[in-house]
Design an enzyme around this catalytic site. Sequence first.
Site, short mmCIF file in Angstrom:
data_model
loop_
_atom_site.label_atom_id
_atom_site.label_comp_id
_atom_site.label_asym_id
_atom_site.label_seq_id
_atom_site.Cartn_x
_atom_site.Cartn_y
_atom_site.Cartn_z
N GLN A 7 -4.43 -1.76 9.71
CA GLN A 7 -4.42 -3.06 9.03
C GLN A 7 -5.11 -4.12 9.90
O GLN A 7 -4.78 -4.29 11.07
CB GLN A 7 -2.96 -3.47 8.73
CG GLN A 7 -2.83 -4.75 7.93
CD GLN A 7 -3.39 -4.61 6.51
OE1 GLN A 7 -3.19 -3.62 5.83
NE2 GLN A 7 -4.11 -5.63 6.06
N ASP B 279 -10.77 3.27 4.55
CA ASP B 279 -11.24 1.88 4.38
C ASP B 279 -12.77 1.81 4.38
O ASP B 279 -13.34 0.75 4.13
CB ASP B 279 -10.70 1.00 5.54
CG ASP B 279 -9.61 0.06 5.06
OD1 ASP B 279 -9.44 -0.08 3.83
OD2 ASP B 279 -8.93 -0.54 5.93
N LYS C 126 0.84 -1.20 0.00
CA LYS C 126 0.00 0.00 0.00
C LYS C 126 0.87 1.25 0.00
O LYS C 126 0.59 2.22 -0.71
CB LYS C 126 -0.94 -0.01 1.22
CG LYS C 126 -2.05 -1.04 1.07
CD LYS C 126 -2.79 -1.36 2.35
CE LYS C 126 -3.82 -2.47 2.11
NZ LYS C 126 -4.48 -2.95 3.32
#
Length: 289
Positions: free
Chosen positions: A103, A126, A59
């Site tokens: 994460q 997200d 990422k």
Amino acid sequence: MNAETRQTVVVDGLALANEIRDELSEAVNRHVQAGRRAPRLAVVLVGDDPASASYIKGKQRACSRVGMDSEEHDLPGSASQQEIIDVVERLNADDRVDGILVQLPLPKGVDANAVTGAIDPEKDVDGLHAVNAGRLLLGLPCLTACTPLGIMKILECHKIPLEGAQAVVIGRSNIVGKPVSLLLQQKNATVTMCHSRTRDLRAECRRADVLVAAVGVPMLVKRDWVKPGAAVIDVGVSVVDGKLTGDVDTDAVQGVASIVTPHRRGVGPMTITMLLENTLQAYENRTGV
Ligand code: NAP
């Protein structure tokens, strides 16, 4: 051509992702040329799971390739929920940070909802915060989960008709199944959500013009589960005998499906690209440019 012997297009998710990344790179460059700072993503990694560490690196690499800044905050696996939330709150308060990603999965004993719930919804790239999930449900502008966004881009780029189409989504997670079902419904598909208690999964799948498998059960979807001409999106990622495997028997659906995403270079690169798109979106929303 006989419906059972059609030419199936294997989606090149990486090529599609690269096209979108070029556009994102131009957009970032325009901001920088105008004297503004680049968008910045902050990633939080808890513990030392090698897969999570590798996703985080991927990422950050993707950010740098489109000219975005990124920063990584590593915490030990022993970090308490409050310690993780403290980091998130510091990032919320940091005006240079546009997007925050924690994460997942988090270590046992840490409530992932409490941690994602601590992220400023404006920085929730997200799309997992209840505010963004709720706005999606209401059809209001929001930051939307990356994998569902990537799936919709794939369907759009391959000109898959959604208006009035039967869409079947296997899986009802907050990160894939639920949001992609809502996005498909927004495009006027008739959506069926399936899960582990669905009675006759094969029969449900057989009706689908668009079939999205987001389960995590290797090769669950067989050739005779697929309606001739259906668009098949395989989200699942499992490792079987050291090999990456999806939820769909991709080879077997060749000749039946209209398009299918492969295990490698399918949905994965699009997910990361949508993270970049969300970070740019968050930056533009926050800076008002
Ligand atoms: P998840 O939270 O574990 O949800 C899995 C869903 O599948 C649940 O709704 C579950 O039903 C359902 N399910 C499990 N076994 C089933 C069965 N035998 N028949 C029908 N439904 C079944 O998983 P997720 O986070 O949504 O991820 C799904 C898969 O996608 C995983 O393999 C993950 O690694 C992968 N993934 C890939 C990407 C990417 O970018 N490529 C991104 C995200 C996820 P219940 O609700 O009834 O338990």
